[in-house]
Design an enzyme around this catalytic site. Sequence first.
Site, short mmCIF file in Angstrom:
data_model
loop_
_atom_site.label_atom_id
_atom_site.label_comp_id
_atom_site.label_asym_id
_atom_site.label_seq_id
_atom_site.Cartn_x
_atom_site.Cartn_y
_atom_site.Cartn_z
N THR A 1 77.73 28.58 20.59
CA THR A 1 77.27 29.50 19.90
C THR A 1 78.36 30.17 19.01
O THR A 1 78.01 30.49 17.79
CB THR A 1 76.45 30.36 20.69
OG1 THR A 1 75.61 29.69 21.39
CG2 THR A 1 75.69 31.64 20.14
N LYS B 1 83.34 30.60 31.29
CA LYS B 1 82.85 29.32 32.15
C LYS B 1 83.86 28.22 31.43
O LYS B 1 83.07 27.38 30.91
CB LYS B 1 81.33 29.36 32.09
CG LYS B 1 80.45 29.62 33.17
CD LYS B 1 79.26 28.87 32.91
CE LYS B 1 78.43 29.97 33.71
NZ LYS B 1 76.80 29.05 33.44
N ASP C 1 70.10 36.57 30.99
CA ASP C 1 68.95 36.56 31.43
C ASP C 1 68.83 35.13 31.68
O ASP C 1 69.32 34.09 31.60
CB ASP C 1 67.86 36.48 30.13
CG ASP C 1 68.00 35.41 29.23
OD1 ASP C 1 69.05 35.02 28.53
OD2 ASP C 1 66.99 34.53 28.94
N ASP D 1 80.15 29.74 27.37
CA ASP D 1 79.60 28.78 28.10
C ASP D 1 80.34 27.22 27.49
O ASP D 1 81.46 26.95 27.66
CB ASP D 1 78.18 28.62 28.27
CG ASP D 1 77.61 27.70 29.24
OD1 ASP D 1 78.23 27.36 30.32
OD2 ASP D 1 76.55 27.15 29.00
N THR D 2 79.25 26.57 26.84
CA THR D 2 79.71 25.17 25.91
C THR D 2 80.66 25.63 24.92
O THR D 2 81.46 24.96 24.51
CB THR D 2 78.48 24.67 25.51
OG1 THR D 2 77.95 25.26 24.54
CG2 THR D 2 77.67 23.98 26.42
N ASP E 1 78.00 37.80 25.57
CA ASP E 1 77.75 37.94 27.40
C ASP E 1 78.62 36.83 28.16
O ASP E 1 79.21 37.14 28.87
CB ASP E 1 76.55 37.87 27.66
CG ASP E 1 75.77 36.66 26.96
OD1 ASP E 1 76.12 35.84 26.54
OD2 ASP E 1 74.39 36.34 27.45
P1 IMP Z 1 77.05 28.43 24.65
O1 IMP Z 1 76.78 28.21 23.22
O2 IMP Z 1 76.90 27.25 25.35
O3 IMP Z 1 78.62 29.08 24.81
O4 IMP Z 1 75.85 29.39 25.19
C1 IMP Z 1 76.20 30.66 25.21
C2 IMP Z 1 74.76 31.16 25.55
O5 IMP Z 1 73.97 30.68 26.73
C3 IMP Z 1 74.93 32.65 26.12
O6 IMP Z 1 74.81 33.70 25.27
C4 IMP Z 1 73.78 32.85 27.09
O7 IMP Z 1 72.92 33.38 26.28
C5 IMP Z 1 73.57 31.25 27.47
N1 IMP Z 1 74.19 31.17 29.02
C6 IMP Z 1 75.28 30.36 29.31
N2 IMP Z 1 75.35 30.24 30.55
C7 IMP Z 1 74.38 31.35 30.99
C8 IMP Z 1 74.33 31.87 32.24
O8 IMP Z 1 74.95 31.48 33.57
N3 IMP Z 1 73.48 32.68 32.44
C9 IMP Z 1 72.71 33.31 31.57
N4 IMP Z 1 72.65 32.73 30.30
C10 IMP Z 1 73.81 31.81 30.02
MG MG Z 2 71.12 34.16 26.23
#
Ligand code: IMP
Ligand code: MG
Length: 172
Positions: free
Chosen positions: A103, A127, A155, A99-100, A96
Amino acid sequence: MDNIRELISKKDIENEVNKLGEIISKDYAGKDLIVIGVLKGAFIFLADLVRAISLPCQIDFMQAQSYSGVKSTGIVNITKDIEIDVTEKDVIVVEDILDTGRTLYAICETLMAKQAKSVKVCAFLDKPSRRVVDIQADYYCVQIPDNFVVGYGLDYDEQYRNIPYIGQVIQD
Ligand code: IMP
Ligand code: MG
């Protein structure tokens, strides 16, 4: 939803997803494509994207959980693995939002360890300002600033996934 401010409309989402489907269809013509969705957030984007891809493809899902203790360690556990064999296959991981990046980094590592021929990342939203690990979206629909958004699968506390647009929660 009166406490959600719309940022990306249903129509704009549809246009962007269809454009991306066409690009992926060209890039993967003649290849053995496997599309892997990251649960839960990617379920709506994946459903639209695969219908915009005009190639045969196999579909599977993974799920990952970030360890969240008192202090976030950034450790990501794979809690649901794929069932399809990806050995020597071209894989696109669908998320979806990137972000960081933690995942998708963990998921891509897992898939490379399974000897996939190639692993590319496709996120509905990107992002880039939030990234803490070295990973980029090979494909994305929209880049957004550092705002928390919901809808179209995303969500806030398991709410708002079914909103058909991307919006921002207005705190009152
Ligand atoms: P990452 O591992 O930090 O890239 O996080 C990814 C996960 O964080 C995504 O799959 C989302 O479930 C959650 N996430 C990050 N940013 C948002 C946001 O703005 N809204 C909702 N969920 C987010
Ligand atoms: Mg999520």
